[in-house]
Design a protein around this motif. Structure first.
Motif, PDB file in Angstrom:
ATOM      1  N   MET A 127       7.180   4.512   1.940  1.00  0.00           N
ATOM      2  CA  MET A 127       7.396   4.135   0.922  1.00  0.00           C
ATOM      3  C   MET A 127       5.908   4.810   0.146  1.00  0.00           C
ATOM      4  N   ARG A 128       6.221   5.553  -1.141  1.00  0.00           N
ATOM      5  CA  ARG A 128       5.624   6.943  -1.887  1.00  0.00           C
ATOM      6  C   ARG A 128       4.531   5.738  -3.452  1.00  0.00           C
ATOM      7  N   THR A 129       4.015   6.538  -3.800  1.00  0.00           N
ATOM      8  CA  THR A 129       2.575   5.636  -4.561  1.00  0.00           C
ATOM      9  C   THR A 129       3.598   5.961  -5.553  1.00  0.00           C
ATOM     10  N   SER A 130       3.544   5.337  -6.752  1.00  0.00           N
ATOM     11  CA  SER A 130       3.844   5.948  -8.660  1.00  0.00           C
ATOM     12  C   SER A 130       3.002   4.844  -9.089  1.00  0.00           C
ATOM     13  N   GLY A 131       3.133   5.200 -10.256  1.00  0.00           N
ATOM     14  CA  GLY A 131       2.401   4.403 -11.329  1.00  0.00           C
ATOM     15  C   GLY A 131       2.561   3.539 -11.516  1.00  0.00           C
ATOM     16  N   ILE A 132       2.940   2.360 -11.046  1.00  0.00           N
ATOM     17  CA  ILE A 132       3.216   0.692 -10.895  1.00  0.00           C
ATOM     18  C   ILE A 132       2.980   0.410  -9.337  1.00  0.00           C
ATOM     19  N   GLY A 133       2.543   1.860  -8.233  1.00  0.00           N
ATOM     20  CA  GLY A 133       2.358   0.963  -7.585  1.00  0.00           C
ATOM     21  C   GLY A 133       2.483   1.685  -6.123  1.00  0.00           C
ATOM     22  N   TYR A 134       3.687   0.760  -5.513  1.00  0.00           N
ATOM     23  CA  TYR A 134       4.596   1.210  -4.515  1.00  0.00           C
ATOM     24  C   TYR A 134       5.788   1.166  -4.703  1.00  0.00           C
TER      25      TYR A 134
END
Length: 335
Positions: free
Chosen positions: A258-265
């Protein structure tokens, strides 16, 4: 089993549909309660099973003229009181070894007052070789039942060592009704509804061993599908219709992190890998979006071709009106 009616058989005669390696016409005299005729029945039915399957229509006479050989001339009905469906089932079951699984007999009534009928025998392609009552093995060749060579018998018997993949289809129609809650001022918001339909495509393993690699092509009327998501599909003309070719395979992609993004994971996926299909099981479905009103396509056909491991390619078709439909009702309340 394909639906057979008297009207359909009459159309075969009117349109002069010729016999083939998957279709055979037999006059009423082909069914008689004597060993010679019973042996002929076992020979003809086993030949279809040993080949690619097909249909025998008992109750349609061919032309006697040599220039019209293998063409249907007229209905020659069978007397039901003399030859019953149960009698024909027993002959097929007891005079062919081993028993052919999946054979179906459809009686088509010609005259209720005269108690006459046509028997349509649908024979599937078998996964092994079947022996007729004369202790010989037969195949369909040049519209006839002919003895098989040793290598041909061995090849048919080896069918059981190949996966048998067939495509199955389902239409899923989902109706979503949204009931928004009143706003801060107590204003009632009009409920919203939305209906969507998708065509689900499954690769089903009807064989005895699992399939490692499955690739298939599905050919569909282009106007049956929403344009969204189909722009990349190959298009072509067939019988005056605009068609598309859809490619599918039994591959999956595993979540590897999993990677983080502007809307969560956001999930990260690894490369595609083939996911074997066990006997009796089917692949994860592929989905194609359908247009809102599909009623105009109910008589259309979807055709397909499948390649699986070292098995011979298989093909088939299904009429849209015969595809099962699943309806799903959903209601949500938004705050």
């Amino acid at each position: 089993m394909e639906a057979w009616t008297l009207e359909k058989i009459v159309q075969y005669i009117d349109n002069q549909i010729e016999e083939s390696n998957s279709l055979d016409y037999k006059a009423a005299g082909a069914l008689a309660n004597n060993d010679k005729k019973k042996n002929e029945i076992s020979k003809d039915v086993s030949a279809f099973a040993n080949s690619n399957g097909g249909v025998i229509i008992y109750g349609v006479k061919e032309f006697d003229d040599s220039d019209k050989n293998h063409l249907p001339e007229r209905i020659d009905p069978v007397e039901r009181s003399r030859i019953s469906k149960e009698w024909l089932e027993q002959v097929i079951a007891t005079r062919i070894q081993p028993k052919i699984e999946g054979t179906e007999i459809c009686p088509v009534t010609v005259s209720e007052t005269e108690n006459t009928v046509i028997y349509v025998v649908n024979i599937p392609k078998s996964s092994t070789a079947h022996q007729a009552s004369d202790n010989k093995y037969y195949k369909r060749y040049n519209f006839q039942s002919e003895p098989m060579q040793d290598y041909e018998i061995r090849d048919v018997m080896n069918r059981a060592s190949y996966p048998k993949i067939e495509l199955e289809f389902e239409i899923e129609t989902r109706h979503l009704e949204s009931n928004p809650a009143p706003d801060w001022f107590g204003t009632t918001v009009i409920p919203q509804s939305n209906t969507t339909s998708v065509l689900k495509i499954y690769a089903k393993n009807n064989g005895n061993i699992y399939a490692n690699y499955v690739n298939y092509y599905v050919f569909i009327n282009r106007h049956f599908l929403k344009s969204e998501g189909t722009e990349h599909l190959k298009t072509f003309k067939q019988g005056g219709y605009d068609m598309v070719e859809y490619y599918g395979e039994n591959t999956v992609r595993d979540v590897i992190g999993m990677r983080t993004s502007g809307i969560g994971y956001t999930a990260e996926y690894g490369p595609s890998r083939f996911d074997p299909i066990l006997p009796g099981m089917h692949s994860r479905p592929e989905e194609l979006k359908l247009i809102a009103d599909i009623s105009g396509f109910k008589d259309s056909y979807i055709t397909w071709k499948v390649f699986a491991d070292n098995a011979m390619p298989s093909k088939g078709k299904v009429q849209v009106k015969n595809i099962p439909i699943t309806y799903i009702e959903e209601k949500t309340t938004e705050s």
